[in-house]
Write an enzyme that holds these catalytic residues in place. Structure first.
Site, PDB file in Angstrom:
ATOM      1  N   ASP A   1      41.661  10.097  12.434  1.00  0.00           N
ATOM      2  CA  ASP A   1      42.389   9.162  12.531  1.00  0.00           C
ATOM      3  C   ASP A   1      42.929  10.704  12.743  1.00  0.00           C
ATOM      4  OD1 ASP A   1      44.600   8.011  13.409  1.00  0.00           O
ATOM      5  OD2 ASP A   1      44.142   6.359  12.348  1.00  0.00           O
TER       6      ASP A   1
ATOM      7  N   LYS B   1      53.355   9.589  19.275  1.00  0.00           N
ATOM      8  CA  LYS B   1      53.834  10.433  18.138  1.00  0.00           C
ATOM      9  C   LYS B   1      54.100  11.887  18.823  1.00  0.00           C
ATOM     10  CE  LYS B   1      52.539   6.286  15.418  1.00  0.00           C
ATOM     11  NZ  LYS B   1      51.520   5.431  15.692  1.00  0.00           N
TER      12      LYS B   1
ATOM     13  N   TRP C   1      47.273   2.816   7.322  1.00  0.00           N
ATOM     14  CA  TRP C   1      46.256   3.008   8.889  1.00  0.00           C
ATOM     15  C   TRP C   1      44.731   3.300   8.580  1.00  0.00           C
ATOM     16  CZ3 TRP C   1      48.511   1.266  12.735  1.00  0.00           C
ATOM     17  CH2 TRP C   1      49.573   1.248  13.485  1.00  0.00           C
TER      18      TRP C   1
HETATM   19  C1  LIG Z   1      50.511   5.008  14.508  1.00  0.00           C
HETATM   20  C2  LIG Z   1      49.093   5.430  14.334  1.00  0.00           C
HETATM   21  C3  LIG Z   1      48.273   3.972  14.891  1.00  0.00           C
HETATM   22  C4  LIG Z   1      48.255   2.894  15.692  1.00  0.00           C
HETATM   23  O1  LIG Z   1      47.908   3.630  16.738  1.00  0.00           O
HETATM   24  P1  LIG Z   1      47.882   2.304  18.016  1.00  0.00           P
HETATM   25  O2  LIG Z   1      47.790   3.748  19.696  1.00  0.00           O
HETATM   26  O3  LIG Z   1      49.415   1.462  17.759  1.00  0.00           O
HETATM   27  O4  LIG Z   1      47.201   1.541  18.135  1.00  0.00           O
HETATM   28  C5  LIG Z   1      46.894   4.811  13.804  1.00  0.00           C
HETATM   29  N1  LIG Z   1      47.176   5.249  12.777  1.00  0.00           N
HETATM   30  C6  LIG Z   1      47.924   5.737  12.793  1.00  0.00           C
HETATM   31  C7  LIG Z   1      48.342   7.626  12.023  1.00  0.00           C
HETATM   32  C8  LIG Z   1      49.205   6.417  12.834  1.00  0.00           C
HETATM   33  O5  LIG Z   1      50.356   6.578  13.524  1.00  0.00           O
END
Ligand SMILES: *Cc1c(COP(=O)(O)O)cnc(C)c1O
Length: 364
Positions: free
Chosen positions: A175, A199, A105
């Site tokens: 993030d 998540k 990511w």
């Molecule tokens: C799932 C995830 C993303 C991507 O998320 P989207 O909503 O599909 O764009 C980005 N960063 C992390 C750490 C993730 O787990």
């Protein structure tokens, strides 16, 4: 009804009472004679949901008043571009930004930023196959840096920061898509926190952005409206049609978390659940192994392998027979992964640990 034990990494398991409440309300929302997803986003019914969701995030994460909480579309992936567009791209020739490249990511976030400005990978886990992190105390911003970006939990690699870097005047951007609301966070140490909901927070479609007011307000005029944090902040995330269903469901999850004591018990539960699985791995005498540096093992995504890799599909089949789904590792890394987000009960993790022990004893 028999619900499976859902170990998917995202979208992922949600609290059953939340799903049931959605089911009860989806045709006729609180006696209004229509569904919340058929209602104008300018109506007072939706407005109440929208602002309650924002207030609940503020309360649960103890977000100080000098931060905006935005509810945006486009997933966490849109933030990979919005961060550099708002904070770097128009900041002048000397401006740069720092990235801790800790896994899949972070690589994506870094890749988007690279297209938009000068970026430094102040750490790159490539040589260690993205199995470790730098100690937080060693993460320092470069001269001229406009922000320093980290990924608090690498969902695919199974790595998680325990401590936060001290970045002084340089905003720390994180993030937190896959571990938000699983632990208390010192929000005041961050410039921006963002997280896709799918998540720990609800269904896909809404992304939570917690941004210090001065940073949002400094968004460059040159940006298209939707890409500007300032525009969303001025309109209270009602600049355009928000993802109403996702915000509604997010709010139900937040209410549920509040009813169950907020974030502190989730932090304790996350530790207990993760410990159970890492113990099962450690006690297997090498039958299972976790490739991740012990100091940074994720409490949300437990990544593991079976020494004899040919047994991995066999394990997945057995797990499926026990109604456990979503345990296959990400296609980019293989192996096995148990995602044990907030809504995964302790009993589900205990069942998985029991299966792991029994599988190992039968197959070693
Ligand atoms: C799932 C995830 C993303 C991507 O998320 P989207 O909503 O599909 O764009 C980005 N960063 C992390 C750490 C993730 O787990």
């Amino acid at each position: 009804m028999k619900r499976k034990l859902n170990f998917y990494a995202g979208p992922s398991t949600l609290p059953v009472p939340v799903l049931e409440e959605i089911q009860r309300e989806i045709v006729d929302y609180k006696g209004h004679g229509l569904s919340i997803i058929e209602t104008s986003h300018r109506s007072k019914e939706y407005d109440a949901v929208h602002h309650e969701a924002i207030a609940n995030i503020r309360e649960l994460l103890e977000v100080p008043e000098n931060y905006y909480i935005l509810l945006l579309g486009g997933g966490a992936s849109l933030q990979f571009g919005m961060i550099p567009l708002n904070m770097l791209h128009f900041a002048g020739d000397d401006a740069c930004a720092d990235y801790v490249v800790s896994g899949s990511w972070a690589k994506k976030a870094f890749g988007d930023a690279k297209r938009l400005g000068a970026v430094n990978a102040i750490f790159d886990g490539k040589e260690q196959n993205y199995m470790t992190l730098p100690p937080a105390s060693e993460i320092k911003p470069s001269a001229g840096s406009r922000y320093l970006h980290i990924t608090s939990n690498e969902t695919i690699g199974g790595l998680q920061f325990r401590d936060w870097p001290e970045t002084g005047e340089v905003p720390l951007v994180a993030d937190m898509s896959s571990d938000i609301m699983s632990r208390r966070i010192p929000v005041e140490r961050f410039g921006v926190i963002y997280a896709g909901a799918q998540k720990n927070l609800g269904p896909a479609g809404v992304t939570v952005v917690i941004i210090r007011k001065d940073i949002a307000e400094a968004a460059p005029e040159q940006l298209p409206d939707y890409l500007s944090y300032r525009v969303h902040a001025e309109k209270d995330s009602l600049f355009n049609t928000p993802p109403v269903f996702s915000v509604y469901a997010l709010n139900l999850v937040l209410r549920y978390l509040k009813q169950h004591g907020g974030v502190a018990p989730l932090e304790e539960a996350a530790r207990r659940k993760a410990d159970l699985l890492y113990q099962a791995i450690e006690e297997s005498n090498g039958f299972y192994r976790c490739p991740v540096d012990e100091r940074y093992r994720s409490q949300m995504n437990v990544v593991f392998r079976i020494a004899d890799e040919s047994l991995e599909p066999v394990f997945l089949e057995e797990a499926a027979k026990h109604d456990m789904v979503g345990l296959k590792g990400h296609r980019s890394v293989g192996g096995l992964r148990a995602s044990i987000y907030n809504a995964m009960p302790l009993s589900g993790v205990e069942a998985l640990a029991t299966l792991m022990r029994s599988f190992a004893s039968r197959r070693s």
